[in-house]
Write an enzyme that holds these catalytic residues in place. Structure first.
Site, mmCIF file in Angstrom:
data_model
loop_
_atom_site.group_PDB
_atom_site.id
_atom_site.type_symbol
_atom_site.label_atom_id
_atom_site.label_comp_id
_atom_site.label_asym_id
_atom_site.label_seq_id
_atom_site.Cartn_x
_atom_site.Cartn_y
_atom_site.Cartn_z
ATOM 1 N N ALA A 12 -8.416 0.910 -0.242
ATOM 2 C CA ALA A 12 -8.867 1.471 -1.518
ATOM 3 C C ALA A 12 -10.194 0.860 -1.948
ATOM 4 O O ALA A 12 -11.109 1.566 -2.385
ATOM 5 C CB ALA A 12 -7.808 1.258 -2.591
ATOM 6 N N GLU A 32 -13.676 -9.554 -1.275
ATOM 7 C CA GLU A 32 -12.508 -9.567 -0.393
ATOM 8 C C GLU A 32 -12.203 -10.996 0.032
ATOM 9 O O GLU A 32 -13.112 -11.781 0.338
ATOM 10 C CB GLU A 32 -12.764 -8.688 0.838
ATOM 11 C CG GLU A 32 -11.846 -8.898 2.023
ATOM 12 C CD GLU A 32 -10.368 -8.678 1.721
ATOM 13 O OE1 GLU A 32 -9.544 -9.304 2.403
ATOM 14 O OE2 GLU A 32 -10.047 -7.891 0.803
ATOM 15 N N GLY A 94 -5.027 -2.904 5.235
ATOM 16 C CA GLY A 94 -4.036 -2.457 6.200
ATOM 17 C C GLY A 94 -4.611 -1.615 7.313
ATOM 18 O O GLY A 94 -4.105 -1.615 8.438
ATOM 19 N N HIS A 503 4.882 -0.785 3.815
ATOM 20 C CA HIS A 503 4.386 0.234 2.890
ATOM 21 C C HIS A 503 4.708 -0.143 1.447
ATOM 22 O O HIS A 503 5.262 0.676 0.700
ATOM 23 C CB HIS A 503 5.008 1.596 3.206
ATOM 24 C CG HIS A 503 4.703 2.123 4.564
ATOM 25 N ND1 HIS A 503 5.476 3.103 5.175
ATOM 26 C CD2 HIS A 503 3.726 1.823 5.446
ATOM 27 C CE1 HIS A 503 4.980 3.379 6.360
ATOM 28 N NE2 HIS A 503 3.913 2.608 6.552
ATOM 29 N N ALA A 537 -2.224 1.244 -3.666
ATOM 30 C CA ALA A 537 -0.883 1.832 -3.585
ATOM 31 C C ALA A 537 0.027 1.408 -4.720
ATOM 32 O O ALA A 537 1.076 2.025 -4.932
ATOM 33 C CB ALA A 537 -0.233 1.475 -2.245
ATOM 34 N N THR A 548 1.607 4.941 4.149
ATOM 35 C CA THR A 548 0.917 4.964 2.861
ATOM 36 C C THR A 548 -0.599 4.788 2.941
ATOM 37 O O THR A 548 -1.265 4.889 1.904
ATOM 38 C CB THR A 548 1.492 3.874 1.938
ATOM 39 O OG1 THR A 548 1.536 2.626 2.652
ATOM 40 C CG2 THR A 548 2.895 4.251 1.486
ATOM 41 N N ASN A 549 -1.180 4.544 4.124
ATOM 42 C CA ASN A 549 -2.614 4.277 4.145
ATOM 43 C C ASN A 549 -3.440 5.506 3.757
ATOM 44 O O ASN A 549 -4.337 5.416 2.912
ATOM 45 C CB ASN A 549 -3.059 3.784 5.518
ATOM 46 C CG ASN A 549 -4.490 3.289 5.501
ATOM 47 O OD1 ASN A 549 -4.828 2.335 4.818
ATOM 48 N ND2 ASN A 549 -5.351 3.974 6.247
#
Length: 573
Positions: A12, A32, A94, A503, A537, A548-549
């Site tokens: 994201a 990050e 991820g 996830h 997420a 979920t990616n």
């Protein structure tokens, strides 16, 4: 210029940084905790389209993160010990270590978000962003994009392992029809899996797809790695920046901003909010934290896809031809028929191998998960120290519907893999899960490697003793025959061995401001404060029927558009 600070460079965060820096009036800083990741610097284990080694490397994950999986069975007070829970700590999140599966979920998943109070969300509003993010190499039409950053493809028949191809045929014969496009109209069936793999046959992390050299060259974009976000700073109830510090230790630094977006993932975003004073007030005060906004839903609504597996020893004729090939080659989508559950509420990943090592190449299977799960857990703050991992409790199978469906998945897996047509490509069939023992056995250290090599050789020469060897050393005496004839034993096995699918979602969910359990509105703005959004997420009110990616990338595309169209100088609490 409007200064936007993005805390977290996962899927994201990378999307947000790329899209928001398209706007010349924004000055965007992306922070990050992990290492940078570009097309030029990808190490071989990440670059490979076989992803089985990347997530084992402690340099790519939060190595101290653990989670409790299953909920207590019956009235027993004891709980299984927390297990290591692999979550990426690298630019790209991820997408840098996952299985590269690129499926979307069902239209009804996104309609449900809107119905649960996430204003503006529906399948109709999400589809344009699914199209925008992808360049589908195989399928066209109104459901697919052709020029997005992420290449989407499906393995050709010649790349499927003999075991996977035979399993697909057996499932079709048992009433699960073959489908052409996993991201096409939502139907049950057996599909070749959709993956985000480049034209050169390599992984495409979101950091590579979105943060291209030309994007990184923008004068209004700064990407900083190796920094952990300690807390968001507030003046009154308005976010005005964040305190960050080197991951390996060192002095803290204040980064001012006009607008802050928390994009640290469904495990770490809620604890970052809590450390910053946004969360359940009583819990924050117990940790000596000032409460900026009392939002009891922060950290709640934690969701996962509970999993279990049925595996088989692969004969030489059944093994994957190319050891570098992607392993999750096909999927089974099916409906449990349990009252109140939607279509396609169950998923089975048909695996050509179960590990990167010699033993993994000798074992294939079907990795099942509850695609529409109802169990809920929570993430709680263990300590205000930003380097202290949170307490994560998924409470999987606490909803009996999830437990019942995972039990039935074992039955379906046994029926599929024991089909007589598979006899040339497989030997004994047995139940298994991704347990701590399996994780330890996959470690690259010399002693586990020696053990794997010995067991692999023994399995190849064991002949009639192969079943006893597998059940003695791998399943610790648990057999499918026993589980299938003893309902209580099957239920206990599933409850004890349930795992996740990596996830996590839902811990800062979107919803109406007057819903005490909602954290954000439909544009990711955090209720009760100004200048602060969440985008990852954790926003999801319910977990989609998908890896979920890709849904997370879609969410970030849509939130980025929302930010670009908002007046960030106005009150947005």
């Amino acid at each position: 210029m409007t200064a936007i600070l993005i805390l977290g460079g996962g899927s994201a965060g990378c999307v947000l940084a790329a899209r928001l820096s398209e706007e010349p009036s924004f000055r965007v800083t992306l922070v990050e905790a992990g290492d940078d990741l570009t097309a030029a610097t990808m190490p071989p284990e990440i670059r490979s389209r076989y992803p089985g080694r990347a997530y084992l490397d402690p340099r790519n994950i939060w190595p101290a993160l653990t989670a409790r999986m299953g909920a207590p069975v019956g009235n027993r007070p004891e709980r299984p010990a927390p297990r290591r829970y692999e979550q990426a700590r690298r630019l790209g999140g991820g997408s840098a270590i996952n299985a590269m599966m690129a499926n979307r979920g069902a239209p009804g998943d996104y309609d449900e978000w809107g119905a649960l109070g996430a204003e503006g969300w529906s399948w109709e509003t999400c589809l344009p962003y699914f199209r925008k993010l992808e360049s589908d190499r195989d399928c066209g039409g109104e459901l697919h994009g052709r020029d997005g950053p992420l290449p989407i493809r499906r393995a050709t028949p010649d790349r499927l392992s003999p075991f996977v191809a035979a399993t697909m045929r057996a499932l079709a014969a048992q009433g699960h029809p073959a489908g052409a496009d996993q991201n096409g109209p939502w139907r049950d069936g057996v599909y070749v899996g959709t993956t985000a793999i480049s034209d050169e046959g390599e992984r495409v992390p979101v950091s590579v797809a979105y943060l291209t050299p030309s994007v990184r060259a923008r004068r209004n974009l700064i990407v900083r790695t190796g920094l952990i976000a300690e807390r968001v700073l507030f003046e009154g109830r308005r976010a005005v920046g964040a305190v960050v510090a080197p991951l390996g230790g060192g002095p803290s630094e204040t980064l001012p901003a006009d607008h802050v977006v928390v994009a640290a993932g469904a495990i770490h975003s809620p604890v970052l909010l809590m450390r910053s004073g946004v969360g359940p007030g009583a819990a924050l005060r117990r940790h000596g934290l000032d409460v900026i906004a009392d939002r009891p839903g922060v950290g709640r609504n934690l969701m996962e896809h509970p999993s279990i597996a049925v595996s088989a020893y692969l004969t030489r004729a059944g093994r994957v031809r190319d050891p570098g090939e992607h392993h999750e080659q096909a999927i089974l989508r099916y409906s449990s028929g349990l009252p109140g559950t939607p279509d396609g509420d169950m998923h089975g990943a048909i695996l050509s191998r179960t590990g990167w090592h010699s033993l993994g190449r000798r074992i294939g299977g079907i990795f099942f998960w509850v695609n529409k799960s109802y169990s809920r857990g929570e993430v709680t703050l263990a300590a205000p120290d930003p380097r202290a991992e949170p307490q994560v409790d998924f409470r999987m199978l606490s909803d009996p519907r999830d437990h019942a469906r995972l039990m039935d998945a074992v039955r379906l897996g046994a029926r599929a893999l024991r089909d007589p047509s598979l006899a040339p490509v497989r030997g004994p069939v047995f139940p298994v899960s991704y347990s701590p023992r399996v994780a330890r056995a996959a470690a690259p250290e010399p002693w586990p490697a020696a053990q794997r090599g010995i067991l692999s050789g023994l399995l190849d020469i064991a002949g009639p003793a192969r079943s006893a060897l597998l059940h003695g050393l791998v399943t610790k005496g648990v057999t499918l025959d026993r589980l299938l004839r003893d309902e209580r034993a099957l239920g206990a096995f599933v409850a004890a061995e349930v795992g996740g699918t990596w996830h996590p979602s839902g811990t800062c969910r979107m919803g109406a401001a007057d819903d005490p359990m909602s954290v954000c509105d439909g544009t990711g703005r955090v209720h009760g404060v100004e200048g602060l959004r969440v985008c990852d997420a954790s926003l999801m009110p319910t977990i989609p029927r998908a890896n979920t990616n890709i849904p997370t990338v879609m969410v970030a595309e849509r939130i980025a558009d929302s930010i670009r169209h908002d007046d960030l100088g106005s009150a947005d609490g």
